[in-house]
Design an enzyme around this catalytic site. Structure first.
Site, PDB file in Angstrom:
ATOM      1  N   LYS A 189      34.189  27.939  22.093  1.00 43.14           N
ATOM      2  CA  LYS A 189      32.813  27.900  23.127  1.00 43.14           C
ATOM      3  C   LYS A 189      31.661  28.614  22.095  1.00 43.14           C
ATOM      4  O   LYS A 189      32.049  29.160  21.372  1.00 43.14           O
ATOM      5  CB  LYS A 189      33.384  28.691  24.239  1.00 43.14           C
ATOM      6  CG  LYS A 189      34.256  27.906  25.273  1.00 43.14           C
ATOM      7  CD  LYS A 189      33.949  26.800  25.911  1.00 43.14           C
ATOM      8  CE  LYS A 189      35.181  26.117  26.603  1.00 43.14           C
ATOM      9  NZ  LYS A 189      34.784  24.953  27.371  1.00 43.14           N
TER      10      LYS A 189
ATOM     11  N   SER B 219      38.975  17.799  24.306  1.00 46.27           N
ATOM     12  CA  SER B 219      38.288  18.712  25.265  1.00 46.27           C
ATOM     13  C   SER B 219      37.039  19.662  24.831  1.00 46.27           C
ATOM     14  O   SER B 219      36.489  20.339  25.335  1.00 46.27           O
ATOM     15  CB  SER B 219      39.274  19.522  26.145  1.00 46.27           C
ATOM     16  OG  SER B 219      39.957  20.183  25.493  1.00 46.27           O
TER      17      SER B 219
END
Lengths: 213, 213
Positions: A159, A122
């Site tokens: 992120k 992911s």
DNA sequence: AAATTAACCATACAAATGTATGGTATTATT
DNA sequence: AATAATACCATACATTTGTATGGTTAATTT
């Protein structure tokens, strides 16, 4: 025998944890005896025996420095973060977490950095894939655009980091972006508690050797 | 005495790193000797002495399992980049290194391997992106499924390698696959001349530090 | 009052550990 | 051709380490 830990045993256990995290290796009986002012190693050994009986540690007989912690020892992260995340279980790997990382027990990592092995696909929107090893520096102030490892709602995410002024409230806020535009930015207001930057990703390494068919 | 590490010393160092990261504690001399098949602890000790002299580790005398990795500065070791792989263009390997990069010591870098910097985004179907450093071993026989660097029609490609029997001609042929199913496999018949395997990609490293915005 | 537990001590011992020295063969460097 | 470095071996030794046993004192539990 009570299952509860005594005050002395607690001190021993704390010292064990502290030594393993800060120095990387568990102490010997002699080192512990010296630290606590005991004149005898046998004393320490009795405390360890008690701790093992109560299930807090596991000893491998005959081997030096071979005390294993039966706690969340296998996945530990640098001290400052422990305690701020969900009590007792820092960085639990949730089965349905969007992003999961496995924290290896790093012996004293150079330049105060440590390694994380990435699990799951992911993160591929950040060009990071399952099995990759990311090098994380916990002592860098993240700059806009850098990729960071953060804990968000008890899950770890990787992120791209942006800090800016909210257009609506004029408050400083943090945005966590994905490379993939399909993922919406995660916005963190300052008041949000369950958020903590673990560190800045300064490098990625991927070994290809096991991937032969 | 050269400051560079020898092949044997690197194996020892790698084992040290691996043990410290996986098991948490550094091995004893006896454990290392057993692992490498040495009949003598003194042999290991000599390698450790060499590693210490070269500044890779630090030993605390007389104490068991007390090897510290001094990778603060050695965590990244400078390596020459000898060429660039640019999709569409020929692979150029320069006689002199075009650049150097600080490669992390976790990256496996065999003696005969070299580094190439990837240019252009057209390799991203192999999860390799512009600016990435690929570690290439020219002396490995590529196995099915491995990622290889090859020259095809004067252009360098990085693809996944498969060798199999042609269904039509029953001849051995080589297939170069992309991760992305949209790309059709490249099929190379044995007769094709303008094809040459440069080497097997055994690792990838990507530095993030310059990417701050 | 008796028994148990916890927390120390001293002494002893075998095995493991790091260390030291001298030796051999091979390869690389001068 | 001589020298140095590398990579091993064998043997020996002092120290460290984990272990074992028995004893003392104080606090707690039965």
């Amino acid at each position: 025998m009570s299952k509860e830990i005594t005050e002395t045993q607690r001190r021993i256990l704390n010292f064990l944890i502290e030594q393993k995290t800060s120095r990387g290796i568990p102490p010997t009986l002699a080192e512990m005896a010296k630290h606590f002012g005991y004149k005898n190693r046998a004393t320490v050994r009795e405390h360890l025996a008690a701790l093992e009986k109560k299930g807090f540690i596991k000893k491998n007989p005959k081997l030096s420095r071979h005390i294993e912690l039966t706690l969340e020892d296998k996945f530990f992260i640098p001290r400052p973060i422990i305690g701020e995340v969900a009590a007792g279980n820092p960085l639990t790997i949730y089965p349905d977490a969007i992003d999961t990382i496995e924290l290896p027990t790093i012996a004293k990592m150079p330049k105060d950095s440590f390694l994380l092995r990435v699990k799951g696909d992911s993160l591929k929107d950040a060009y990071i894939f399952s099995g990759d090893i990311v090098i994380v520096n916990p002592n860098l102030e993240p700059k806009n655009g850098q990729i960071v490892v953060a804990i968000l709602d008890d899950a770890a995410v990787v992120k791209r980091f942006y800090k800016k002024k909210s257009e609506s409230t004029s408050q400083m806020m943090i945005e966590l972006l994905s490379e993939n535009p399909e993922y919406k930015p995660i916005v963190i207001e300052k008041t949000y508690q369950k958020f903590k930057i673990v560190g800045v990703v300064i490098g990625i390494y991927r070994s290809m050797e096991k991937k032969a068919g």
